[in-house]
Design a protein around this motif. Structure first.
Motif, short mmCIF file in Angstrom:
data_model
loop_
_atom_site.label_atom_id
_atom_site.label_comp_id
_atom_site.label_asym_id
_atom_site.label_seq_id
_atom_site.Cartn_x
_atom_site.Cartn_y
_atom_site.Cartn_z
N ASN A 168 -2.31 -13.20 8.93
CA ASN A 168 -2.50 -13.44 7.50
C ASN A 168 -2.55 -12.14 6.70
O ASN A 168 -3.44 -11.30 6.90
CB ASN A 168 -3.77 -14.24 7.20
CG ASN A 168 -3.82 -15.56 7.94
OD1 ASN A 168 -2.80 -16.21 8.13
ND2 ASN A 168 -5.01 -15.95 8.37
N ALA A 169 -1.58 -11.99 5.80
CA ALA A 169 -1.53 -10.79 4.97
C ALA A 169 -0.84 -11.08 3.65
O ALA A 169 0.09 -11.90 3.57
CB ALA A 169 -0.82 -9.65 5.69
N ILE A 170 -1.31 -10.39 2.62
CA ILE A 170 -0.67 -10.39 1.30
C ILE A 170 -0.34 -8.95 0.95
O ILE A 170 -1.22 -8.08 0.99
CB ILE A 170 -1.58 -10.99 0.23
CG1 ILE A 170 -1.89 -12.47 0.53
CG2 ILE A 170 -0.94 -10.86 -1.16
CD1 ILE A 170 -2.94 -13.07 -0.39
N VAL A 171 0.93 -8.69 0.64
CA VAL A 171 1.35 -7.37 0.17
C VAL A 171 2.12 -7.59 -1.12
O VAL A 171 3.17 -8.23 -1.11
CB VAL A 171 2.23 -6.64 1.21
CG1 VAL A 171 2.56 -5.24 0.71
CG2 VAL A 171 1.53 -6.58 2.57
N LYS A 172 1.64 -7.04 -2.23
CA LYS A 172 2.27 -7.33 -3.51
C LYS A 172 2.07 -6.17 -4.48
O LYS A 172 1.12 -5.40 -4.39
CB LYS A 172 1.69 -8.61 -4.11
CG LYS A 172 0.21 -8.53 -4.43
CD LYS A 172 -0.30 -9.83 -5.03
CE LYS A 172 -1.79 -9.72 -5.39
NZ LYS A 172 -2.29 -10.97 -6.02
N ASP A 173 3.01 -6.05 -5.40
CA ASP A 173 2.92 -5.08 -6.49
C ASP A 173 2.67 -3.67 -5.95
O ASP A 173 1.71 -2.99 -6.32
CB ASP A 173 1.81 -5.47 -7.47
CG ASP A 173 2.06 -6.84 -8.10
OD1 ASP A 173 3.17 -7.06 -8.59
OD2 ASP A 173 1.16 -7.70 -8.06
N VAL A 174 3.56 -3.25 -5.06
CA VAL A 174 3.47 -1.93 -4.45
C VAL A 174 4.74 -1.14 -4.73
O VAL A 174 5.85 -1.66 -4.58
CB VAL A 174 3.26 -2.04 -2.92
CG1 VAL A 174 3.29 -0.66 -2.27
CG2 VAL A 174 1.95 -2.76 -2.61
N ILE A 175 4.60 0.11 -5.16
CA ILE A 175 5.73 1.02 -5.34
C ILE A 175 5.69 2.04 -4.19
O ILE A 175 4.65 2.63 -3.92
CB ILE A 175 5.65 1.75 -6.69
CG1 ILE A 175 5.78 0.75 -7.84
CG2 ILE A 175 6.75 2.82 -6.79
CD1 ILE A 175 5.52 1.36 -9.21
N ILE A 176 6.84 2.21 -3.52
CA ILE A 176 6.92 3.16 -2.41
C ILE A 176 7.95 4.22 -2.73
O ILE A 176 9.13 3.91 -2.95
CB ILE A 176 7.28 2.44 -1.10
CG1 ILE A 176 6.15 1.48 -0.71
CG2 ILE A 176 7.54 3.44 0.01
CD1 ILE A 176 6.42 0.68 0.55
N ASN A 177 7.50 5.47 -2.78
CA ASN A 177 8.39 6.61 -2.96
C ASN A 177 8.60 7.28 -1.61
O ASN A 177 7.70 7.97 -1.11
CB ASN A 177 7.78 7.60 -3.96
CG ASN A 177 7.58 6.98 -5.32
OD1 ASN A 177 8.50 6.41 -5.89
ND2 ASN A 177 6.37 7.09 -5.85
N ASN A 178 9.75 7.06 -1.02
CA ASN A 178 10.03 7.55 0.33
C ASN A 178 10.89 8.80 0.23
O ASN A 178 12.11 8.71 0.05
CB ASN A 178 10.73 6.45 1.14
CG ASN A 178 10.85 6.79 2.60
OD1 ASN A 178 10.86 7.96 2.97
ND2 ASN A 178 10.98 5.78 3.44
N ASN A 179 10.26 9.96 0.35
CA ASN A 179 10.96 11.22 0.25
C ASN A 179 11.32 11.83 1.60
O ASN A 179 11.70 13.00 1.68
CB ASN A 179 10.11 12.21 -0.56
CG ASN A 179 9.86 11.72 -1.98
OD1 ASN A 179 10.76 11.18 -2.62
ND2 ASN A 179 8.64 11.89 -2.45
N VAL A 180 11.18 11.05 2.66
CA VAL A 180 11.54 11.51 4.01
C VAL A 180 13.05 11.68 4.09
O VAL A 180 13.81 10.84 3.60
CB VAL A 180 11.05 10.50 5.06
CG1 VAL A 180 11.44 10.95 6.46
CG2 VAL A 180 9.54 10.32 4.95
N SER A 200 1.47 -12.86 12.33
CA SER A 200 1.23 -14.29 12.59
C SER A 200 0.47 -14.88 11.41
O SER A 200 0.00 -14.17 10.53
CB SER A 200 0.44 -14.48 13.89
OG SER A 200 -0.84 -13.88 13.80
N GLY A 201 0.37 -16.21 11.41
CA GLY A 201 -0.30 -16.87 10.30
C GLY A 201 0.57 -16.89 9.07
O GLY A 201 1.79 -17.09 9.16
N GLU A 202 -0.01 -16.66 7.92
CA GLU A 202 0.69 -16.74 6.64
C GLU A 202 0.81 -15.36 6.00
O GLU A 202 -0.18 -14.64 5.89
CB GLU A 202 -0.03 -17.71 5.71
CG GLU A 202 -0.10 -19.14 6.23
CD GLU A 202 -0.74 -20.09 5.27
OE1 GLU A 202 -1.21 -19.63 4.19
OE2 GLU A 202 -0.80 -21.29 5.57
N TYR A 203 2.03 -15.04 5.57
CA TYR A 203 2.30 -13.76 4.90
C TYR A 203 2.97 -14.03 3.55
O TYR A 203 3.84 -14.90 3.44
CB TYR A 203 3.23 -12.89 5.74
CG TYR A 203 2.55 -12.02 6.77
CD1 TYR A 203 2.65 -10.63 6.71
CD2 TYR A 203 1.82 -12.58 7.80
CE1 TYR A 203 2.02 -9.82 7.66
CE2 TYR A 203 1.19 -11.79 8.75
CZ TYR A 203 1.30 -10.40 8.67
OH TYR A 203 0.67 -9.62 9.62
#
Length: 259
Positions: A168-180, A200-203
């Motif tokens: 079970n996880a919620i990931v929202k409203d995230v900005i990722i600056n990937n400078n690699v 597993s569970g709900e995402y």
């Protein structure tokens, strides 16, 4: 008389309900530290930085509210890993006391910025730490990550946001600056802006904006009851084969409305 009795009964029920309401306690935070008090909302009061891991979670029902401030962490040369925020039951950071065991369920982190290796000197030194992530959570169930800006600047970084073996996880409203710019191995660990392994569970994964990165945008895998991936924007700079904007593997995953 009947009205008075009903009024008294209603008042007694109201008092009983109010007495059962639990209010989250708040602790103000001004430096990197172990978060180990159950049921606490830790609220950051200023920008913080650490040569090594900044925050480790060791308790249940903990919220880390960055309150609009910035967490900067750095992986010193020769170390294998350091993290901006870590939630891992068996984790002991190399730069912290053994009491930093890490881990906890029902963890939330929100409202701020996490930067890996902010200065040009630290970026130049960052030849190690291929497992150094801005956020790493393993086996800490019921996670919510929201309203964050995550930035990675290392020369060889495996993942920016990594969730492993979480139910079970919620990931929202995230900005990722990937400078690699480079990766050590295009098979493993590769390079990911978002890596979800063994979920597993709900995402619920939505409104994530990814800018840059030489390999994978999002890699998502697991045996989910349901996993919805939608309204995300991925603008990466794929420079290696075996790389994808979205790499999906598992059961009950619904991917739609992504750019």
């Amino acid at each position: 008389m009947i009205k008075r009795v009903l009024l008294i009964i209603t008042f007694i029920i109201f008092i009983a309900l109010v007495s059962n309401i639990s209010y989250a306690q708040i602790v103000n935070v001004t430096d990197c530290q172990l978060l180990n008090q159950d049921g606490i909302e830790y609220i950051l009061q200023n920008d913080v930085s650490s040569d090594g891991t900044c925050f480790a979670v060791d308790g249940d029902d903990i919220t880390l509210n960055l309150n609009g401030y910035t967490v900067e962490f750095y992986n010193p040369p020769s170390w294998d890993y350091s993290f901006g925020v870590i939630c891992h039951p068996s984790y002991v950071p190399p730069d912290r006391p053994a009491s930093w065991t890490g881990g906890g369920n029902n963890f939330k982190i929100m409202n701020g910025n996490i930067i890996q290796a902010a200065s040009s000197t630290k970026i130049a030194d960052y030849e190690f730490g291929t497992m150094s992530h801005t956020i790493y959570s393993r086996s800490c169930h019921n996670i919510e990550i929201s309203n964050l800006t995550l930035t990675a600047n290392s020369n060889n970084d495996a993942t920016i946001l990594r969730l492993r073996s979480i139910q079970n996880a919620i990931v929202k409203d995230v900005i990722i600056n990937n400078n690699v710019k480079t990766i050590l191995n295009r098979h493993y660990p590769g390079q990911n802006s978002v890596l979800i392994e063994g979920g597993s569970g709900e995402y619920d994964i939505h409104d994530i904006k990814i800018y840059g990165g030489p390999h994978h945008g999002m890699a998502i895998g697991g045996d989910f009851d349901s996993c919805e991936v939608y309204d995300n924007e991925i603008r990466h700079d794929q420079a290696y084969v075996n790389g994808y904007a979205l790499s999906i593997s598992g059961d009950n995953i619904d991917v739609h409305n992504n750019n």
